[in-house]
Design a protein around this motif. Structure first.
Motif, PDB file in Angstrom:
ATOM      1  N   GLY A  66       0.819  -1.168  -0.046  1.00 14.24           N
ATOM      2  CA  GLY A  66       0.235   0.023  -0.100  1.00 14.24           C
ATOM      3  C   GLY A  66       0.840   1.356   0.296  1.00 14.24           C
ATOM      4  O   GLY A  66       0.612   2.217  -0.769  1.00 14.24           O
ATOM      5  N   VAL A  67       1.949   1.246   0.723  1.00 17.23           N
ATOM      6  CA  VAL A  67       2.762   2.424   0.656  1.00 17.23           C
ATOM      7  C   VAL A  67       3.323   2.600  -0.566  1.00 17.23           C
ATOM      8  O   VAL A  67       3.443   3.676  -1.013  1.00 17.23           O
ATOM      9  N   ASN A  68       4.123   1.627  -1.070  1.00 22.55           N
ATOM     10  CA  ASN A  68       4.428   1.620  -2.527  1.00 22.55           C
ATOM     11  C   ASN A  68       3.551   2.273  -3.519  1.00 22.55           C
ATOM     12  O   ASN A  68       3.718   3.079  -4.531  1.00 22.55           O
ATOM     13  N   THR A 126       0.017  -5.528 -12.726  1.00 21.63           N
ATOM     14  CA  THR A 126       1.475  -6.021 -12.503  1.00 21.63           C
ATOM     15  C   THR A 126       2.800  -5.304 -13.055  1.00 21.63           C
ATOM     16  O   THR A 126       3.368  -5.023 -12.410  1.00 21.63           O
ATOM     17  N   GLY A 127       2.467  -4.588 -14.122  1.00 22.12           N
ATOM     18  CA  GLY A 127       3.779  -3.744 -14.770  1.00 22.12           C
ATOM     19  C   GLY A 127       3.636  -2.596 -13.956  1.00 22.12           C
ATOM     20  O   GLY A 127       5.124  -2.056 -13.602  1.00 22.12           O
ATOM     21  N   MET A 128       2.600  -2.021 -13.368  1.00 17.96           N
ATOM     22  CA  MET A 128       2.789  -0.801 -12.575  1.00 17.96           C
ATOM     23  C   MET A 128       3.475  -1.074 -11.247  1.00 17.96           C
ATOM     24  O   MET A 128       4.362  -0.135 -10.723  1.00 17.96           O
ATOM     25  N   ARG A 129       3.009  -2.163 -10.698  1.00 18.64           N
ATOM     26  CA  ARG A 129       3.692  -2.450  -9.469  1.00 18.64           C
ATOM     27  C   ARG A 129       4.968  -2.898  -9.329  1.00 18.64           C
ATOM     28  O   ARG A 129       5.944  -2.288  -8.644  1.00 18.64           O
ATOM     29  N   THR A 174       7.567   0.073  -9.081  1.00 23.47           N
ATOM     30  CA  THR A 174       8.475   0.000  -7.789  1.00 23.47           C
ATOM     31  C   THR A 174      10.048   0.075  -7.846  1.00 23.47           C
ATOM     32  O   THR A 174      10.636   0.720  -7.335  1.00 23.47           O
ATOM     33  N   VAL A 175      10.574  -0.487  -8.933  1.00 26.36           N
ATOM     34  CA  VAL A 175      12.144  -0.384  -9.152  1.00 26.36           C
ATOM     35  C   VAL A 175      12.396   0.908  -9.565  1.00 26.36           C
ATOM     36  O   VAL A 175      13.441   1.466  -8.945  1.00 26.36           O
ATOM     37  N   LEU A 176      11.607   1.605 -10.322  1.00 25.90           N
ATOM     38  CA  LEU A 176      11.870   3.086 -10.651  1.00 25.90           C
ATOM     39  C   LEU A 176      11.918   3.838  -9.442  1.00 25.90           C
ATOM     40  O   LEU A 176      12.444   5.102  -9.157  1.00 25.90           O
TER      41      LEU A 176
END
Length: 428
Positions: A37-39, A162-165, A169-171
């Motif tokens: 949720g924070v991410n 899936t791609g957004m998460r 998150t990596v970015l």
């Protein structure tokens, strides 16, 4: 720097991280734990516009701009948290679209119009900033911008949630690593007093505390950030997915992670205090800094702008999903063509006008944060009044200063909504 090699590497990483490219899937009924949720919140909060605006705020408000920005962003997160807690039970119980749970049926048309304009305007603003960043600072052709947009489109739309998460998150981690490590290393190696003396010698006005300017900066950032998040479909998509007992903690941790970003960016601007514009600061970062600083900063800016572009793109695509739900193939085609058209229109538009109009719309949505679902219908007078306020603040911004117009519009619309709400209670 070989940008095409970098982009090819990013595409290979995309295919490895996101195995289901071409099959859009939303978050569904998935429940977000605390970290996820924070991410998800930080993907919306820690935007590339915030990093670039921090440089502008430094030129406007001086060294104290970092603290002012941090306070304004914290207040904007608080406004969003109050709105989420007030409407969360409606989102969960009724399972309707995010817009349908914010206002009454008759007030919905007015707000939907502003929200759609804001989604398109935010995408235009991000595309304009990306085009400026790549063409004027990194000196890459328009083709690279199109390839970069296609890359973001894949992990935003075709790979879905899936791609957004995963990719987002990596970015996000790249941005925070740079914002956390470089300022500390910069001042530990050079010393704080050295840069303080530089500012005192070259630009002493940046050390002055102008209360009026800082208040305008605080009000404009608060109104713009809170309004943008209030009208963002991505925020209202993830709001009901977070565990009920973890909502407050997730928002609080996200705010604590967000607040250091403007502080770090303004701290990085201090060595270039003599620069006459934000563009000069950016060029000083990327062209005159050592390689250990310029390369991570370039990567962080690209990562942050990719997150901003992906979230803005997601907002526009969801407008098509709300109109043609269940027709995924047509949504892909229409959304890509629409955004591809915007990509080629952006260079023809003045960047100042696009960004100012979007910020003005966002500050108007901030005023609407005063509304709740149980309110009565909006009358004709409030629509006329809000339209007049927008026109007045636009004229003010053209003739005077953009931030003053945004602050005036945000505060005025919020007071306007609260006054109408108070009158409705008296009539009861």
């Amino acid at each position: 720097m070989d940008w095409y090699t970098l982009l090819f590497t990013a595409c290979v990483l995309l295919l490895v991280v996101v195995p289901d490219v071409g099959r859009s899937n939303s978050s569904g009924a998935e429940t977000f734990e605390l970290s996820k949720g924070v991410n998800a919140l930080l993907l919306r909060f820690a935007s590339g516009e915030l990093l670039l605006f921090s440089c502008y705020a430094f030129m406007y408000g001086g060294v104290a701009a970092g603290i002012t920005l941090a306070m304004a962003m914290g207040a904007a997160v608080f406004v969003l948290w109050r709105s989420i807690t007030a409407r969360r039970h409606l989102l969960v119980s009724e399972g309707e679209y995010w817009l349908d749970c914010c206002f009454t049926v008759r007030a919905l048309t007015f707000f939907r119009f502003f929200a759609c304009l804001l989604s398109i305007g935010r995408l235009l603003a991000v595309l304009a900033l990306c085009a400026y960043l790549l063409r004027h600072l990194f000196h890459v052709p328009q083709l690279f911008l199109f390839l970069w947009f296609s890359y973001v489109y894949v992990f935003t739309v075709l790979a879905g949630w899936t791609g957004m998460r995963k990719v987002g998150t990596v970015l996000l981690y790249m941005v925070y690593l740079v914002a956390g490590i470089i300022p500390f290393a910069y001042y530990l190696t050079g010393g704080v007093m050295r840069y303080y003396e530089t500012v005192a010698r070259t630009a002493p006005s940046l050390l002055d505390i102008d209360t009026a300017s800082l208040f305008v900066l605080f009000s404009s950032v608060l109104a713009t950030a809170a309004g943008q998040w209030m009208a963002d479909p991505y925020v209202w998509e993830i709001a009901p997915r977070m565990k009920r007992e973890r909502v407050a903690m997730a928002v609080f941790i996200a705010a604590c992670c967000l607040i250091p970003l403007p502080l770090a960016m303004v701290a990085l601007c201090i060595p270039y205090a003599a620069a006459a514009s934000p563009e000069a600061i950016w060029k000083g970062w990327l062209l005159h800094s050592s390689a250990w600083m310029s390369w991570p900063l370039a990567m962080a800016l690209l990562a942050a702008m990719s997150c901003s572009l992906s979230l803005s793109l997601r907002s526009v695509v969801q407008l098509f999903e709300a109109k043609w739900s269940g027709q995924s193939s047509w949504i892909y085609v229409l959304s890509f063509l629409a955004v591809f058209l915007l990509l080629w229109i952006v260079p023809l538009l003045p960047m100042w006008g696009v960004i100012f109009s979007t910020a003005l719309l966002a500050s108007t949505c901030f005023g609407m944060a005063a509304w709740r679902a149980e309110e009565k219908r909006m009358g004709v007078m409030i629509i006329i009044g809000w339209s007049c306020l927008l026109v007045f603040t636009w004229r003010w911004g053209v003739r005077h200063h953009e931030l003053e117009a945004i602050a005036w519009n945000g505060i005025g619309s919020f007071v306007f909504a609260r006054t109408y709400q108070f009158i409705q209670k008296i009539k009861k």
